[in-house]
Design an enzyme around this catalytic site. Structure first.
Site, mmCIF file in Angstrom:
data_model
loop_
_atom_site.group_PDB
_atom_site.id
_atom_site.type_symbol
_atom_site.label_atom_id
_atom_site.label_comp_id
_atom_site.label_asym_id
_atom_site.label_seq_id
_atom_site.Cartn_x
_atom_site.Cartn_y
_atom_site.Cartn_z
ATOM 1 C CD GLU A 80 -2.915 -0.788 2.244
ATOM 2 O OE1 GLU A 80 -4.257 -0.482 1.876
ATOM 3 O OE2 GLU A 80 -2.805 -1.383 3.501
ATOM 4 C CG HIS A 171 -8.237 -0.716 4.863
ATOM 5 N ND1 HIS A 171 -7.864 -0.286 3.477
ATOM 6 C CD2 HIS A 171 -7.109 -0.904 5.227
ATOM 7 C CE1 HIS A 171 -6.390 -0.477 3.339
ATOM 8 N NE2 HIS A 171 -6.035 -0.679 4.451
#
Ligand SMILES: [Zn+2]
Length: 246
Positions: A80, A171
Protein backbone atom coordinates in the site's frame (compact mmCIF):
# COMPACT_ATOMS: atom_id res chain seq x y z
CA UNK A 1 21.05 5.90 0.08
CA UNK A 2 22.26 9.49 -0.31
CA UNK A 3 24.01 10.82 2.73
CA UNK A 4 23.44 14.12 4.50
CA UNK A 5 22.93 15.18 8.08
CA UNK A 6 19.33 16.22 7.48
CA UNK A 7 18.58 12.92 5.77
CA UNK A 8 20.19 10.92 8.57
CA UNK A 9 18.13 12.85 11.14
CA UNK A 10 14.95 12.20 9.13
CA UNK A 11 15.71 8.48 8.97
CA UNK A 12 16.32 8.34 12.72
CA UNK A 13 13.08 10.16 13.47
CA UNK A 14 11.15 7.88 11.13
CA UNK A 15 12.50 4.82 12.95
CA UNK A 16 11.31 6.31 16.25
CA UNK A 17 7.91 7.09 14.68
CA UNK A 18 7.57 3.44 13.63
CA UNK A 19 8.31 2.29 17.16
CA UNK A 20 5.98 4.83 18.80
CA UNK A 21 3.07 3.85 16.57
CA UNK A 22 3.60 0.19 17.39
CA UNK A 23 4.03 0.86 21.11
CA UNK A 24 0.84 2.97 21.21
CA UNK A 25 -1.21 0.29 19.40
CA UNK A 26 -1.81 2.33 16.23
CA UNK A 27 -0.04 -0.23 14.02
CA UNK A 28 0.76 -3.89 14.63
CA UNK A 29 2.26 -6.28 12.08
CA UNK A 30 0.60 -4.08 9.46
CA UNK A 31 0.34 -0.35 8.89
CA UNK A 32 3.15 2.06 8.02
CA UNK A 33 4.47 5.60 8.39
CA UNK A 34 6.46 7.82 6.04
CA UNK A 35 8.04 11.27 5.95
CA UNK A 36 8.67 13.51 2.96
CA UNK A 37 12.36 13.73 2.06
CA UNK A 38 13.88 16.77 3.83
CA UNK A 39 15.79 17.95 0.72
CA UNK A 40 13.69 16.56 -2.14
CA UNK A 41 9.94 17.25 -2.04
CA UNK A 42 9.45 14.73 -4.86
CA UNK A 43 10.73 11.90 -2.68
CA UNK A 44 9.77 10.32 0.63
CA UNK A 45 11.18 7.90 3.18
CA UNK A 46 9.38 4.65 4.04
CA UNK A 47 10.49 1.31 5.45
CA UNK A 48 10.83 -1.71 3.25
CA UNK A 49 8.20 -4.39 3.84
CA UNK A 50 8.70 -4.85 7.57
CA UNK A 51 6.55 -4.70 10.72
CA UNK A 52 6.86 -1.17 12.20
CA UNK A 53 7.94 -2.38 15.64
CA UNK A 54 10.98 -4.07 14.05
CA UNK A 55 12.03 -1.26 11.69
CA UNK A 56 15.60 0.01 11.98
CA UNK A 57 17.55 2.65 10.01
CA UNK A 58 18.78 0.04 7.48
CA UNK A 59 15.17 -0.70 6.54
CA UNK A 60 14.37 2.85 5.45
CA UNK A 61 14.28 3.38 1.69
CA UNK A 62 14.00 6.57 -0.36
CA UNK A 63 11.00 6.43 -2.71
CA UNK A 64 10.04 8.54 -5.68
CA UNK A 65 6.46 9.69 -6.22
CA UNK A 66 6.04 6.68 -8.52
CA UNK A 67 6.19 4.58 -5.30
CA UNK A 68 9.39 2.88 -6.45
CA UNK A 69 12.63 2.94 -4.43
CA UNK A 70 15.28 5.27 -5.82
CA UNK A 71 18.06 2.81 -4.84
CA UNK A 72 17.85 -0.79 -3.63
CA UNK A 73 15.21 -1.37 -6.27
CA UNK A 74 14.91 -5.07 -5.49
CA UNK A 75 13.76 -4.53 -1.89
CA UNK A 76 10.10 -5.52 -1.54
CA UNK A 77 7.96 -2.58 -0.44
CA UNK A 78 4.62 -2.37 1.30
CA UNK A 79 1.73 -3.23 -1.03
CA UNK A 80 0.00 0.00 0.00
CA UNK A 81 2.94 2.39 -0.51
CA UNK A 82 0.78 4.20 -3.08
CA UNK A 83 -1.12 5.75 -0.16
CA UNK A 84 2.03 7.71 0.64
CA UNK A 85 3.22 8.53 -2.87
CA UNK A 86 -0.12 9.86 -4.05
CA UNK A 87 -0.79 11.91 -0.91
CA UNK A 88 2.64 13.55 -1.18
CA UNK A 89 1.94 14.22 -4.86
CA UNK A 90 -1.52 15.73 -4.30
CA UNK A 91 -0.87 17.57 -1.03
CA UNK A 92 2.39 19.57 -1.10
CA UNK A 93 1.89 20.78 2.49
CA UNK A 94 1.85 17.23 3.89
CA UNK A 95 5.16 16.13 5.42
CA UNK A 96 4.14 12.96 7.25
CA UNK A 97 1.67 10.14 6.50
CA UNK A 98 0.48 7.32 8.78
CA UNK A 99 -1.61 4.38 7.60
CA UNK A 100 -3.28 2.33 10.35
CA UNK A 101 -5.74 -0.53 10.76
CA UNK A 102 -6.50 0.45 14.41
CA UNK A 103 -9.55 -1.51 15.55
CA UNK A 104 -11.23 1.43 17.31
CA UNK A 105 -11.48 3.28 13.98
CA UNK A 106 -13.22 0.48 12.10
CA UNK A 107 -16.81 1.06 13.34
CA UNK A 108 -16.58 4.64 12.07
CA UNK A 109 -15.58 3.40 8.61
CA UNK A 110 -18.62 1.17 8.16
CA UNK A 111 -21.55 3.08 9.73
CA UNK A 112 -22.54 5.96 7.50
CA UNK A 113 -24.75 7.56 10.14
CA UNK A 114 -21.98 7.85 12.74
CA UNK A 115 -19.34 10.22 11.36
CA UNK A 116 -16.11 10.61 13.32
CA UNK A 117 -16.17 14.11 14.87
CA UNK A 118 -13.90 15.99 17.31
CA UNK A 119 -15.14 15.12 20.78
CA UNK A 120 -12.32 16.31 23.04
CA UNK A 121 -9.65 18.98 23.20
CA UNK A 122 -6.90 16.60 22.09
CA UNK A 123 -8.54 15.90 18.74
CA UNK A 124 -9.33 19.39 17.46
CA UNK A 125 -7.52 18.46 14.23
CA UNK A 126 -10.61 16.45 13.28
CA UNK A 127 -13.26 18.30 11.38
CA UNK A 128 -16.90 17.39 11.69
CA UNK A 129 -17.65 14.49 9.38
CA UNK A 130 -14.30 12.88 8.68
CA UNK A 131 -14.50 11.55 5.08
CA UNK A 132 -14.88 7.83 4.40
CA UNK A 133 -13.15 6.41 1.34
CA UNK A 134 -15.39 3.80 -0.31
CA UNK A 135 -13.10 1.63 -2.38
CA UNK A 136 -16.06 -0.02 -4.16
CA UNK A 137 -16.61 3.28 -5.98
CA UNK A 138 -13.20 2.86 -7.64
CA UNK A 139 -12.26 -0.83 -7.57
CA UNK A 140 -15.63 -2.58 -7.83
CA UNK A 141 -17.10 -5.03 -5.34
CA UNK A 142 -14.43 -7.74 -5.39
CA UNK A 143 -11.22 -5.94 -4.36
CA UNK A 144 -9.10 -6.89 -1.32
CA UNK A 145 -9.70 -3.32 -0.03
CA UNK A 146 -5.99 -2.47 -0.26
CA UNK A 147 -4.61 0.64 -1.95
CA UNK A 148 -2.39 -1.37 -4.27
CA UNK A 149 -2.13 1.00 -7.26
CA UNK A 150 -1.32 4.61 -8.03
CA UNK A 151 -4.87 5.06 -9.34
CA UNK A 152 -6.39 4.01 -6.00
CA UNK A 153 -3.84 6.09 -4.09
CA UNK A 154 -4.82 9.08 -6.19
CA UNK A 155 -8.51 8.55 -5.37
CA UNK A 156 -7.72 8.23 -1.67
CA UNK A 157 -5.64 11.43 -1.77
CA UNK A 158 -8.60 13.22 -3.39
CA UNK A 159 -11.00 11.91 -0.71
CA UNK A 160 -8.71 13.31 2.00
CA UNK A 161 -9.35 16.86 0.74
CA UNK A 162 -8.09 19.24 3.45
CA UNK A 163 -8.82 16.87 6.33
CA UNK A 164 -6.17 15.43 8.66
CA UNK A 165 -7.78 11.99 8.54
CA UNK A 166 -9.49 9.92 5.87
CA UNK A 167 -11.26 6.75 6.98
CA UNK A 168 -11.20 3.72 4.71
CA UNK A 169 -14.30 1.54 4.74
CA UNK A 170 -13.73 -1.84 6.35
CA UNK A 171 -9.98 -1.20 6.42
CA UNK A 172 -8.62 1.61 8.60
CA UNK A 173 -7.46 5.19 8.34
CA UNK A 174 -4.78 7.39 6.83
CA UNK A 175 -3.58 10.44 8.74
CA UNK A 176 -1.46 13.36 7.57
CA UNK A 177 0.48 16.15 9.25
CA UNK A 178 2.64 19.13 8.43
CA UNK A 179 5.44 17.33 10.27
CA UNK A 180 6.09 13.64 10.85
CA UNK A 181 5.54 14.19 14.56
CA UNK A 182 2.19 15.85 13.93
CA UNK A 183 1.01 12.93 11.80
CA UNK A 184 1.97 10.51 14.59
CA UNK A 185 0.33 12.69 17.25
CA UNK A 186 -2.86 12.93 15.22
CA UNK A 187 -2.97 9.16 14.63
CA UNK A 188 -2.74 8.51 18.34
CA UNK A 189 -5.46 11.00 19.23
CA UNK A 190 -7.74 10.04 16.34
CA UNK A 191 -7.80 6.58 17.89
CA UNK A 192 -8.46 8.06 21.35
CA UNK A 193 -11.27 10.16 19.86
CA UNK A 194 -12.85 7.07 18.29
CA UNK A 195 -12.91 5.26 21.63
CA UNK A 196 -14.39 8.24 23.47
CA UNK A 197 -16.99 8.83 20.76
CA UNK A 198 -18.11 5.18 20.73
CA UNK A 199 -18.43 5.18 24.53
CA UNK A 200 -20.31 8.49 24.53
CA UNK A 201 -22.71 7.21 21.86
CA UNK A 202 -23.61 4.29 24.09
CA UNK A 203 -24.61 6.75 26.83
CA UNK A 204 -26.62 9.19 24.72
CA UNK A 205 -26.22 12.07 22.30
CA UNK A 206 -22.72 13.55 22.42
CA UNK A 207 -21.76 17.22 22.25
CA UNK A 208 -18.90 17.76 19.81
CA UNK A 209 -16.39 20.60 19.60
CA UNK A 210 -17.47 23.59 17.55
CA UNK A 211 -15.34 24.53 14.57
CA UNK A 212 -13.83 27.37 16.62
CA UNK A 213 -13.06 25.14 19.62
CA UNK A 214 -11.51 22.53 17.37
CA UNK A 215 -9.26 25.09 15.65
CA UNK A 216 -8.10 26.62 18.94
CA UNK A 217 -7.45 23.23 20.51
CA UNK A 218 -5.52 22.11 17.44
CA UNK A 219 -3.32 25.22 17.56
CA UNK A 220 -2.59 24.72 21.26
CA UNK A 221 -1.77 21.01 20.86
CA UNK A 222 0.43 21.56 17.84
CA UNK A 223 2.70 23.63 20.07
CA UNK A 224 2.93 20.84 22.64
CA UNK A 225 3.64 17.81 20.45
CA UNK A 226 7.30 17.52 21.46
CA UNK A 227 6.42 17.04 25.12
CA UNK A 228 4.40 13.94 24.31
CA UNK A 229 6.89 12.81 21.64
CA UNK A 230 9.80 12.64 24.08
CA UNK A 231 7.82 10.44 26.46
CA UNK A 232 6.41 8.19 23.73
CA UNK A 233 9.86 7.81 22.15
CA UNK A 234 11.49 6.75 25.42
CA UNK A 235 8.73 4.26 26.21
CA UNK A 236 8.77 2.89 22.68
CA UNK A 237 12.53 2.45 22.56
CA UNK A 238 12.54 0.58 25.87
CA UNK A 239 9.65 -1.66 24.84
CA UNK A 240 10.87 -2.43 21.31
CA UNK A 241 14.40 -3.09 22.64
CA UNK A 242 12.87 -5.65 25.00
CA UNK A 243 11.05 -7.23 22.05
CA UNK A 244 14.31 -7.55 20.11
CA UNK A 245 16.06 -8.94 23.19
CA UNK A 246 18.49 -6.01 23.16
ZN1 LIG B 1 -4.05 -0.99 4.94
Amino acid sequence: MEDSNTLRAAVEELVVANHILFDRGIVDGFGHVSVRHPDRPDRFLLSRNRAPGLVSAQDILVYGLDAEPVDRKDEPGYLERFIHSEIYRAHPEVMGVVHSHAVSMLPFTVVAGAPLCPICHMSGFLKRGTPIFEIRDHAGDASDLLIRSAALGCQLAAALEDHAVVLMRGHGMTVVGRTLRQSVFRSIYAEVNARIQATAASLGTATFLTEGEAAQADATNTGAINRAWDLWALAAEQNTARLRGA
